[in-house]
Scaffold this active site. Structure first.
Site, PDB file in Angstrom:
ATOM      1  N   TRP A  24      29.429  48.478  38.867  1.00 23.30           N
ATOM      2  CA  TRP A  24      28.067  48.009  38.748  1.00 23.30           C
ATOM      3  C   TRP A  24      28.052  47.435  39.837  1.00 23.30           C
ATOM      4  O   TRP A  24      29.482  46.925  40.887  1.00 23.30           O
ATOM      5  CB  TRP A  24      29.226  46.874  37.901  1.00 23.30           C
ATOM      6  CG  TRP A  24      28.338  45.657  37.041  1.00 23.30           C
ATOM      7  CD1 TRP A  24      26.953  45.438  37.098  1.00 23.30           C
ATOM      8  CD2 TRP A  24      28.505  43.871  37.579  1.00 23.30           C
ATOM      9  NE1 TRP A  24      26.423  43.883  37.137  1.00 23.30           N
ATOM     10  CE2 TRP A  24      27.663  43.372  36.531  1.00 23.30           C
ATOM     11  CE3 TRP A  24      30.001  43.308  36.856  1.00 23.30           C
ATOM     12  CZ2 TRP A  24      27.892  41.959  36.425  1.00 23.30           C
ATOM     13  CZ3 TRP A  24      30.304  41.989  36.499  1.00 23.30           C
ATOM     14  CH2 TRP A  24      28.963  41.360  36.040  1.00 23.30           C
ATOM     15  N   ASP A  52      31.857  55.246  35.287  1.00 23.84           N
ATOM     16  CA  ASP A  52      31.633  54.011  34.923  1.00 23.84           C
ATOM     17  C   ASP A  52      30.282  53.676  35.106  1.00 23.84           C
ATOM     18  O   ASP A  52      29.929  52.873  36.164  1.00 23.84           O
ATOM     19  CB  ASP A  52      32.498  53.142  34.544  1.00 23.84           C
ATOM     20  CG  ASP A  52      31.973  52.256  33.431  1.00 23.84           C
ATOM     21  OD1 ASP A  52      31.942  52.215  31.894  1.00 23.84           O
ATOM     22  OD2 ASP A  52      31.573  50.880  33.496  1.00 23.84           O
ATOM     23  N   TYR A  57      23.035  48.067  35.025  1.00 21.86           N
ATOM     24  CA  TYR A  57      23.816  48.207  36.624  1.00 21.86           C
ATOM     25  C   TYR A  57      22.070  48.035  37.227  1.00 21.86           C
ATOM     26  O   TYR A  57      21.701  49.696  36.849  1.00 21.86           O
ATOM     27  CB  TYR A  57      24.487  48.839  36.953  1.00 21.86           C
ATOM     28  CG  TYR A  57      26.180  48.495  36.222  1.00 21.86           C
ATOM     29  CD1 TYR A  57      25.637  47.450  34.933  1.00 21.86           C
ATOM     30  CD2 TYR A  57      26.714  49.535  35.900  1.00 21.86           C
ATOM     31  CE1 TYR A  57      26.791  46.992  34.459  1.00 21.86           C
ATOM     32  CE2 TYR A  57      27.846  48.736  34.864  1.00 21.86           C
ATOM     33  CZ  TYR A  57      28.601  48.095  34.632  1.00 21.86           C
ATOM     34  OH  TYR A  57      29.579  47.721  33.135  1.00 21.86           O
ATOM     35  N   HIS A 115      26.979  48.427  25.202  1.00 25.57           N
ATOM     36  CA  HIS A 115      27.655  47.135  25.715  1.00 25.57           C
ATOM     37  C   HIS A 115      28.380  46.325  25.326  1.00 25.57           C
ATOM     38  O   HIS A 115      29.610  45.690  25.946  1.00 25.57           O
ATOM     39  CB  HIS A 115      26.767  46.849  27.059  1.00 25.57           C
ATOM     40  CG  HIS A 115      26.826  46.975  28.244  1.00 25.57           C
ATOM     41  ND1 HIS A 115      26.363  46.843  29.631  1.00 25.57           N
ATOM     42  CD2 HIS A 115      28.106  46.214  28.600  1.00 25.57           C
ATOM     43  CE1 HIS A 115      26.574  46.758  30.702  1.00 25.57           C
ATOM     44  NE2 HIS A 115      27.813  45.913  30.459  1.00 25.57           N
ATOM     45  N   SER A 144      32.646  47.994  23.166  1.00 23.98           N
ATOM     46  CA  SER A 144      32.564  47.145  24.799  1.00 23.98           C
ATOM     47  C   SER A 144      32.573  45.914  24.177  1.00 23.98           C
ATOM     48  O   SER A 144      31.446  45.938  23.239  1.00 23.98           O
ATOM     49  CB  SER A 144      31.653  48.180  26.289  1.00 23.98           C
ATOM     50  OG  SER A 144      32.304  47.056  27.464  1.00 23.98           O
ATOM     51  N   ASN A 145      33.770  45.528  24.862  1.00 26.80           N
ATOM     52  CA  ASN A 145      33.393  44.007  24.549  1.00 26.80           C
ATOM     53  C   ASN A 145      33.566  43.258  22.525  1.00 26.80           C
ATOM     54  O   ASN A 145      33.024  42.430  22.906  1.00 26.80           O
ATOM     55  CB  ASN A 145      32.140  42.816  25.593  1.00 26.80           C
ATOM     56  CG  ASN A 145      32.250  43.099  26.757  1.00 26.80           C
ATOM     57  OD1 ASN A 145      33.068  42.587  27.635  1.00 26.80           O
ATOM     58  ND2 ASN A 145      31.363  43.538  27.500  1.00 26.80           N
ATOM     59  N   SER A 196      36.652  45.383  35.576  1.00 34.89           N
ATOM     60  CA  SER A 196      37.098  44.359  36.160  1.00 34.89           C
ATOM     61  C   SER A 196      38.397  44.250  36.238  1.00 34.89           C
ATOM     62  O   SER A 196      39.408  43.101  36.181  1.00 34.89           O
ATOM     63  CB  SER A 196      36.479  42.866  35.872  1.00 34.89           C
ATOM     64  OG  SER A 196      35.723  42.618  35.760  1.00 34.89           O
ATOM     65  N   GLN A 200      37.175  41.253  39.641  1.00 34.96           N
ATOM     66  CA  GLN A 200      36.060  41.492  41.165  1.00 34.96           C
ATOM     67  C   GLN A 200      36.808  41.109  42.346  1.00 34.96           C
ATOM     68  O   GLN A 200      35.797  40.421  43.379  1.00 34.96           O
ATOM     69  CB  GLN A 200      35.732  40.567  40.743  1.00 34.96           C
ATOM     70  CG  GLN A 200      34.870  40.908  38.956  1.00 34.96           C
ATOM     71  CD  GLN A 200      32.968  40.030  38.875  1.00 34.96           C
ATOM     72  OE1 GLN A 200      32.728  39.608  38.396  1.00 34.96           O
ATOM     73  NE2 GLN A 200      32.068  40.823  38.563  1.00 34.96           N
ATOM     74  N   GLY A 241      32.943  50.005  46.651  1.00 32.43           N
ATOM     75  CA  GLY A 241      31.475  50.587  47.381  1.00 32.43           C
ATOM     76  C   GLY A 241      31.688  51.102  48.855  1.00 32.43           C
ATOM     77  O   GLY A 241      31.322  51.774  49.435  1.00 32.43           O
TER      78      GLY A 241
HETATM   79  P1  NAP Z   1      36.602  44.997  39.643  1.00 33.14           P
HETATM   80  O1  NAP Z   1      36.630  46.388  39.695  1.00 33.14           O
HETATM   81  O2  NAP Z   1      37.482  44.142  39.473  1.00 33.14           O
HETATM   82  O3  NAP Z   1      36.046  44.484  41.445  1.00 33.14           O
HETATM   83  C1  NAP Z   1      35.113  44.684  42.865  1.00 33.14           C
HETATM   84  C2  NAP Z   1      35.702  44.604  43.834  1.00 33.14           C
HETATM   85  O4  NAP Z   1      36.847  44.832  44.221  1.00 33.14           O
HETATM   86  C3  NAP Z   1      34.379  44.755  45.084  1.00 33.14           C
HETATM   87  O5  NAP Z   1      34.361  43.515  45.450  1.00 33.14           O
HETATM   88  C4  NAP Z   1      35.008  45.795  45.654  1.00 33.14           C
HETATM   89  O6  NAP Z   1      35.087  46.001  46.385  1.00 33.14           O
HETATM   90  C5  NAP Z   1      36.645  45.425  45.423  1.00 33.14           C
HETATM   91  N1  NAP Z   1      37.632  46.440  45.594  1.00 33.14           N
HETATM   92  C6  NAP Z   1      37.559  47.549  44.843  1.00 33.14           C
HETATM   93  N2  NAP Z   1      39.094  48.311  45.157  1.00 33.14           N
HETATM   94  C7  NAP Z   1      39.628  47.623  45.816  1.00 33.14           C
HETATM   95  C8  NAP Z   1      40.895  47.738  46.618  1.00 33.14           C
HETATM   96  N3  NAP Z   1      41.481  48.514  46.812  1.00 33.14           N
HETATM   97  N4  NAP Z   1      41.601  46.332  47.717  1.00 33.14           N
HETATM   98  C9  NAP Z   1      40.455  45.319  47.283  1.00 33.14           C
HETATM   99  N5  NAP Z   1      38.999  44.838  47.057  1.00 33.14           N
HETATM  100  C10 NAP Z   1      38.419  46.350  46.359  1.00 33.14           C
HETATM  101  O7  NAP Z   1      35.801  44.490  39.672  1.00 33.14           O
HETATM  102  P2  NAP Z   1      33.475  44.575  38.294  1.00 33.14           P
HETATM  103  O8  NAP Z   1      33.053  45.480  39.563  1.00 33.14           O
HETATM  104  O9  NAP Z   1      33.191  44.153  37.683  1.00 33.14           O
HETATM  105  O10 NAP Z   1      34.803  45.989  37.797  1.00 33.14           O
HETATM  106  C11 NAP Z   1      34.494  46.586  37.387  1.00 33.14           C
HETATM  107  C12 NAP Z   1      33.370  47.765  37.129  1.00 33.14           C
HETATM  108  O11 NAP Z   1      33.897  47.576  35.217  1.00 33.14           O
HETATM  109  C13 NAP Z   1      32.712  47.890  36.902  1.00 33.14           C
HETATM  110  O12 NAP Z   1      31.833  48.049  38.440  1.00 33.14           O
HETATM  111  C14 NAP Z   1      31.672  47.826  35.765  1.00 33.14           C
HETATM  112  O13 NAP Z   1      31.332  49.486  35.889  1.00 33.14           O
HETATM  113  C15 NAP Z   1      32.313  47.745  34.969  1.00 33.14           C
HETATM  114  N6  NAP Z   1      32.219  46.267  34.261  1.00 33.14           N
HETATM  115  C16 NAP Z   1      31.859  46.264  32.461  1.00 33.14           C
HETATM  116  C17 NAP Z   1      31.894  45.354  32.202  1.00 33.14           C
HETATM  117  C18 NAP Z   1      31.127  45.493  30.558  1.00 33.14           C
HETATM  118  O14 NAP Z   1      30.746  44.177  30.574  1.00 33.14           O
HETATM  119  N7  NAP Z   1      31.366  46.312  30.042  1.00 33.14           N
HETATM  120  C19 NAP Z   1      31.810  44.670  32.822  1.00 33.14           C
HETATM  121  C20 NAP Z   1      32.167  44.425  34.367  1.00 33.14           C
HETATM  122  C21 NAP Z   1      32.598  45.802  34.638  1.00 33.14           C
HETATM  123  P3  NAP Z   1      34.025  46.572  47.557  1.00 33.14           P
HETATM  124  O15 NAP Z   1      33.193  46.791  46.340  1.00 33.14           O
HETATM  125  O16 NAP Z   1      33.415  46.619  49.125  1.00 33.14           O
HETATM  126  O17 NAP Z   1      34.699  48.429  48.238  1.00 33.14           O
END
Ligand code: NAP
Length: 281
Positions: A24, A52, A57, A115, A144-145, A196, A200, A241
């Site tokens: 995302w 994922d 996205y 989704h 999901s959800n 997440s 996030q 990222g």
């Molecule tokens: P997340 O993975 O909890 O957090 C991502 C953030 O954390 C980014 O800013 C990333 O930074 C940072 N991060 C990652 N690893 C880290 C580490 N080791 N140390 C410090 N910071 C770190 O949040 P998310 O992106 O919302 O959730 C993960 C994935 O779940 C999404 O990308 C998506 O694929 C999926 N998702 C699904 C739904 C749904 O409704 N099904 C909703 C939300 C998310 P950088 O990117 O700068 O490395």
């Protein structure tokens, strides 16, 4: 070679990694694209082969980033994508899946998720998923959800028992699913995919987590991830990222939390004592 990533079994019997890579926010800014592709590729190198993504996205842009990252490596990747509820009709699912396949430059999605619950009758979406499976365009499907009552409804439908996962918001600061959704899924062998998992990025700066992290020479984010992955039947899909974050997330697989760690984390982030509606981001 990195040590193999721990796996768990989907209801189909297929083993998938307990750590995946989220996407995302990828594909939104052309200036970040090369870093995003490099991060996903590094993840694959480290054995984090579940990726994922979703048609939502970056309006398909994230799927294109994934295509670039997995080019020439499709067979080692377990690809998860999602259809929007507004596309969840019989014809809509087919159209959306074909568009995702094109953006992903592949002939199949390993796990295709609805989704979030929407207004199209669930039975129609399940039928469309089963058709895609027969056609070989998807290998498995899930949701999901979905809260517990929605999962109950789903498994009561014809073909509904073929659901392979429920991807939900789950991390130390969002423990609601532990009350009844996680046990409900565990009883049926349906893994939860925790999205997440580091809230996030917010859990990366948490002082209570930093205290536990100090005992492991780790970071707060790594402890948050290690905790999610320590829950039985749970797959974590952090988005990173930056390559530095990918490396740290892979290393979190080797962190063994102690009973003292779990107790401290329970005090800082108490488990739920009553049912709360499923939260969504
Ligand atoms: P997340 O993975 O909890 O957090 C991502 C953030 O954390 C980014 O800013 C990333 O930074 C940072 N991060 C990652 N690893 C880290 C580490 N080791 N140390 C410090 N910071 C770190 O949040 P998310 O992106 O919302 O959730 C993960 C994935 O779940 C999404 O990308 C998506 O694929 C999926 N998702 C699904 C739904 C749904 O409704 N099904 C909703 C939300 C998310 P950088 O990117 O700068 O490395």
């Amino acid at each position: 070679m990195p040590s193999p990533v721990r796996t768990l079994k989907l209801p189909s019997g297929e083993a998938v990694a307990v750590l995946g890579q989220g996407t995302w926010k990828m594909g939104e800014d052309p200036r970040r694209r090369a870093d995003e592709v490099a991060a996903l590729k590094l993840g694959l190198d480290l054995g984090i082969t579940l990726i994922d993504t979703a048609e939502m996205y970056a309006s398909g842009g994230a799927e294109e980033v994934v295509a670039e990252a997995i080019a020439g490596r499709r067979d080692e990747t377990f690809l998860v994508s999602k259809v929007l509820p507004s596309n969840a009709s019989r014809a809509g699912v087919k159209r959306a899946c074909e568009a995702s396949l094109k953006r992903l430059s592949t002939d199949r999605i390993d796990l295709y998720l609805l989704h979030w619950p929407g207004s199209v009758p669930l039975s129609e979406t399940v039928e469309a998923f089963e058709t895609l499976k027969r056609e070989g365009k998807i290998r498995h499907w899930g949701v999901s959800n979905f809260d517990t009552d929605e999962m109950e409804e789903l498994v009561g439908l014809k073909g509904g028992g073929n659901v392979q996962t429920n991807q939900v918001l789950y991390n130390l600061s969002r423990r609601g699913p532990e009350f009844d959704l996680a046990p409900w899924c565990a009883e049926r062998g349906i893994p939860l995919m925790a999205y997440s998992p580091v809230e996030q990025g917010a859990l990366a700066h948490n002082a209570r987590l930093e205290a536990v992290a100090a005992r492991h020479n780790a970071t707060a984010a790594q402890i948050a991830l290690a905790w999610v992955m320590a829950q039985p039947g749970v797959i974590a899909i952090p988005k990173a990222g930056r390559q530095e974050h990918v490396r740290q997330n892979a290393a979190a697989l080797d962190i063994k939390l102690t009973p003292e760690d779990f107790a401290d984390l329970d005090r800082a982030f108490p488990p739920p004592t009553r049912k709360r509606g499923l939260e969504m981001i």
